[in-house]
Structures are given as structure tokens and as C-alpha cells.
Enzyme design. Structure first.
Site, short mmCIF file in Angstrom:
data_model
loop_
_atom_site.label_atom_id
_atom_site.label_comp_id
_atom_site.label_asym_id
_atom_site.label_seq_id
_atom_site.Cartn_x
_atom_site.Cartn_y
_atom_site.Cartn_z
N ASP A 1 -25.56 21.98 15.28
CA ASP A 1 -24.71 23.14 15.54
C ASP A 1 -25.35 23.94 16.67
OD1 ASP A 1 -22.84 25.13 15.42
OD2 ASP A 1 -23.12 25.58 13.30
N ASP B 1 -18.99 22.42 19.61
CA ASP B 1 -20.41 22.74 19.46
C ASP B 1 -21.01 22.25 18.15
OD1 ASP B 1 -18.91 24.44 17.90
OD2 ASP B 1 -20.13 26.21 18.27
N GLU B 2 -20.36 21.30 17.50
CA GLU B 2 -20.83 20.92 16.17
C GLU B 2 -20.50 19.45 15.91
OE1 GLU B 2 -20.13 22.56 11.59
OE2 GLU B 2 -18.93 23.33 13.24
#
EC number: 2.7.7.7
Length: 462
Positions: A11, A105-106
């Protein structure tokens, strides 16, 4: 359940805000808030400096301004975020072909499926396997810093559930490994909201039953949770409370729907204006649908009314389509069914039941024929209208500049917009690789100032 902590969850830390800070030297170490800047805008991401003041994602922007008035408030630069996301996802795929992106973003990664899988399998003790996973994760985090200048938090465990919980504990810019076999001990003291799928409503239902921690859920047992939450949800919550999760890492997760939505500065009460907005949203939705190479069978309309009540309407077509006229006409019909008395603050149009092909049908053909007939009728009316020979020439629309926008000036080079108003625009001239830049102000129509593409966060070698 795995005996090796070979699933990692990555993350990126305050991703959008971090990209802005990395791009703009003058904002490094300062509070940055990214989101919609209008009266009804919401926070998309807040830097950790801004979070100290109580600002968080999904907060109304007006409240964020009250809490942290000295922050830099910027609109999103999604091309820049996507470019850096692609770099990070590429680094993940070097570790394994099994990468499951959850957002820009993960992502989850299955290390056993990658080049280090044999070494993990050959580990003679759990401690040896854990040390190898930790080394791989630290190398990954270092590579991300080297290629982007951004930091990431990583969790490692024997399941996706525990890897996600580990990455939350690692924030910001950390690494946490949860050893297989310790799941119940780690979960027990956590609040029930720590488990995915338990939102505010479920939390309240559990609290009324005296269940506040994950340990309480495990002790309540399968039967009581099913009675409280229903068979499917109750069974899932019970399994998670025991730390049980056998879900595989699935590469390139298949999107279930494509949608777009807008929140309006002023409630819309005029039916014609609402219809026009729905048509614009449908066109945007189709562009996004086609960009994915997909089609869909169900058109969904989302409406948030003046009192914040939200409703949806949907219609399922005879076959999947990406035809803009079909989707627009369907969304228009759905909008006509909605009571807009009192006003509408948000509209959204989506397409679900996605497929990899488009089924041409009579419905699409009829919609096109109806549109052609309407246009022919409008042209016939226009022929009866006397048009002046000398048509007025409209002046070009005023140029608009947005806080955070990338620009370049013929004399001063690249920079970004700090703000604009009363016919002026203020620009700070700096790049990701420069020092703090100087600020200059120009007329909004200055022909030497132009929008530009975002620069990479790391300069190319040589």
C-alpha cells in the site's frame, strides 16, 4: 492456509499527496490535500502532515480547510498518479506473475509463484522462510524509492486477510510480517471493524449483541453470527475471526462495472438540466468502457438527493453493448423515473455485467434511427429560420488554471499553478529534481504560458 508468509500486501503511503510532494520541492514536509476544490468537493488523499490536523480521505473539503487552513489544496493529476502506479506495478511483477491490483496504489503479490518460490519452498524452518520474505519485501520497498522517490508500507502473511492487516500496522513506510499460526492471537484484541466487509451498520448490529472485538466474534460462534448477519455474511465473518482465508491472489482482477459520477456545486432541480447531465455522464462512461475493451449489459443510474438519500435505478438490456446511443437513451429513461423534487446533488451513470464482446441488436439500431429522425426534423425547422449573413464571432473562452496543474513558460520553463483568480495566475517554477522554485504571476491569457505533461519523479540517467 499457508505455512509460509508468502503473500504480501503493498500500500503506497498517502499516494496522491506523496506524488505531489515529490513533484513539487516547495511542498515537501508540508501538509498537502488533494481532492475536489469546489464547495462540495471531498478529500481524496491527505499527506501525513495534514492528517495530524484531523484531515482524512472522504472528508468534505470545506471541513478540511477549517482544520488545516495552511495546507496546499490541489486538484488531482491522474496521469501522473497512473504513470507512477505503472512503475510500482512493474516492480511487483518482477517478483511474481501473480499480482492482484486493488487500485492505483495497492496490490497483493504471491511470492511463491515468482522466481523466489523454489527458495521459499526449500526453507528448512519457518524462521528461515520468514527472513527470506522480509529480505524480498525490503528490496521491493528500496526499489520503489529508487524508481519513484515514494514510500510504501508492506504486510506479509500466509493469507490475503492477514497481509492486509499487516500492511495497516506497518503504516507509514514500514514492513510487518505476521507469522502463520499466530493469526488468532493477532486478531483477537482488534475491533470488529478491522475485518474487511464490516462497515458501520454491521458494527452497530454486532455491538448491540455485545460483540466488540474479533475475539468476541470467534467466541460467539458460527450459529450466532449467522443468526445476526445472515448465512453468507455471518459465515464469512466467523471464518475471518479465526484468521481463516484461502482466497488466492488473482492477477489483473476483473472489474465488475464501469461508472462515472459528478457532485454539483448547487442542487439541480430543473428536469432538462438533469437530463443533460445524465447524457454527459453516459458519454464519459462509454469512453471509459471502451478504453477497457469491454461492453456491458446493465445500465445503472445513481442519484443522491438534496437530503443525502441515495437511490439507484437499473435496466438490463437484451445483450452487452458499448453503443453510446443505447446507453445514453437507457440512462435517460432511468432518470425520467426519478422524483427530483427538492433537488439533486449527485448523479452517476454506470455499466455492469461486463463482457468482452458487443452484441449488436435491434435495440441499438432503433436508437440510432430515432436519433437520425430527430436530427432530420431539427434541420427541417432550421431551414425555415432566417439566419443573418453576418454571424457574430464568439470570443474564445477564458483559460482556466487549476491548483497543482503542470505548466510550462517559454522563458521560465516548467512549473505548476499555485492559484488563480481576478484574471491572474500564479506559478511556481520548479521540477521534481530542482530546489524550491521562484513564484511569478501572469495574466490568465498569457500566450507564453501553456499546460504541460507531468515530469517523471526521477530524471532519466544521462
Amino acid at each position: 492456509m499457508r505455512t509460509v508468509p508468502s503473500i504480501i500486501h503493498l500500500d503506497m503511503d498517502a499516494f496522491f499527496a506523496a506524488v505531489e510532494q515529490a513533484s513539487k520541492p516547495s511542498l515537501r514536509g508540508k501538509p498537502v490535500i488533494v481532492g475536489g476544490l469546489g464547495g462540495r468537493g471531498v478529500v481524496s488523499t491527505a499527506s501525513y502532515e495534514a492528517r495530524k490536523f484531523g484531515v482524512h480521505s472522504a472528508m468534505p473539503m470545506a471541513q478540511a480547510r477549517r482544520l488545516c487552513p495552511n495546507a496546499a489544496f490541489l486538484t488531482g493529476r491522474f496521469a501522473a498518479y497512473r504513470a507512477n502506479s505503472e512503475i510500482v506495478m512493474g516492480l511487483l511483477r518482477e517478483r511474481s506473475p501473480l499480482v492482484e491490483p486493488l487500485s492505483l496504489d495497492e496490490a497483493f503479490v504471491d511470492l511463491e509463484a515468482g522466481p523466489y518460490g523454489p527458495a521459499l519452498a526449500a526453507a528448512t524452518t519457518p524462521a528461515e522462510a520468514a527472513q527470506l520474505v522480509l529480505a524480498l519485501a525490503e528490496d521491493l520497498r528500496a526499489d520503489i524509492v529508487e524508481h519513484t522517490g515514494l514510500t510504501a508500507s508492506v504486510g506479509a502473511a500466509g493469507s490475503k486477510l492477514m497481509a492486509k492487516i499487516a500492511s495497516e500496522r506497518a503504516k507509514p513506510d514500514g514492513l510487518v510480517l505476521i507469522e502463520p499460526g499466530s493469526e488468532r492471537a493477532v486478531l483477537a484484541p482488534m475491533p470488529v471493524r478491522a475485518l474487511p466487509g464490516i462497515g458501520p451498520a454491521t458494527e452497530q448490529a454486532l455491538r448491540r449483541a455485545g460483540l466488540a472485538t474479533v475475539a468476541d466474534l470467534a467466541e460467539a460462534g458460527y450459529g450466532e453470527l449467522v443468526a445476526l448477519l445472515g448465512k453468507a455474511h455471518g459465515a464469512g465473518v466467523f471464518q475471518m475471526s479465526l484468521g481463516w482465508d484461502e482466497r488466492p491472489v488473482v492477477p489483473d482482477r476483473d472489474a465488475k462495472s464501469v461508472s462515472v459520477e459528478d457532485t454539483f456545486e448547487v442542487d439541480l432541480a430543473d428536469r432538462d438540466r438533469i437530463t443533460r447531465e445524465v447524457e454527459l455522464l453516459a458519454a464519459r462512461c462509454v469512453r471509459r468502457l471502451r478504453a477497457t475493451g469491454r461492453s456491458g449489459r446493465t445500465v445503472v443510474l445513481k442519484v443522491r438527493r438534496f437530503d443525502f438519500s441515495t437511490l439507484t435505478r437499473s435496466e438490463t438490456l437484451r445483450g452487452p453493448t458499448d453503443d453510446e446511443e443505447v446507453i445514453t437513451a437507457t440512462a435517460r429513461r432511468l432518470a425520467a423515473q426519478v422524483d427530483v423534487t427538492g433537488g439533486v446533488r449527485l448523479l452517476g451513470v454506470g455499466v455492469a455485467q461486463l463482457a468482452d464482446f458487443t452484441q449488436e441488436d435491434l435495440f441499438a439500431q432503433l436508437e440510432r434511427e430515432e436519433k437520425e429522425a430527430r436530427e432530420a426534423g431539427e434541420q427541417a425547422v432550421e431551414q425555415d429560420v432566417v439566419v443573418e449573413e453576418e454571424a457574430a464571432v464568439a470570443e474564445p473562452a477564458a483559460r482556466r488554471w487549476w491548483p497543482g496543474q503542470d505548466v510550462t513558460h517559454r522563458e521560465f520553463g516548467p512549473g505548476w499553478v499555485q492559484g488563480s483568480g481576478v484574471g491572474r495566475v500564479t506559478v511556481r517554477f520548479e521540477t521534481p529534481y530542482s530546489g524550491v522554485g521562484k513564484v511569478r504571476t501572469f495574466a490568465v491569457g498569457d500566450e507564453e504560458l501553456e499546460p504541460s505533461e507531468a515530469l517523471p519523479l526521477r530524471a532519466a540517467a544521462g
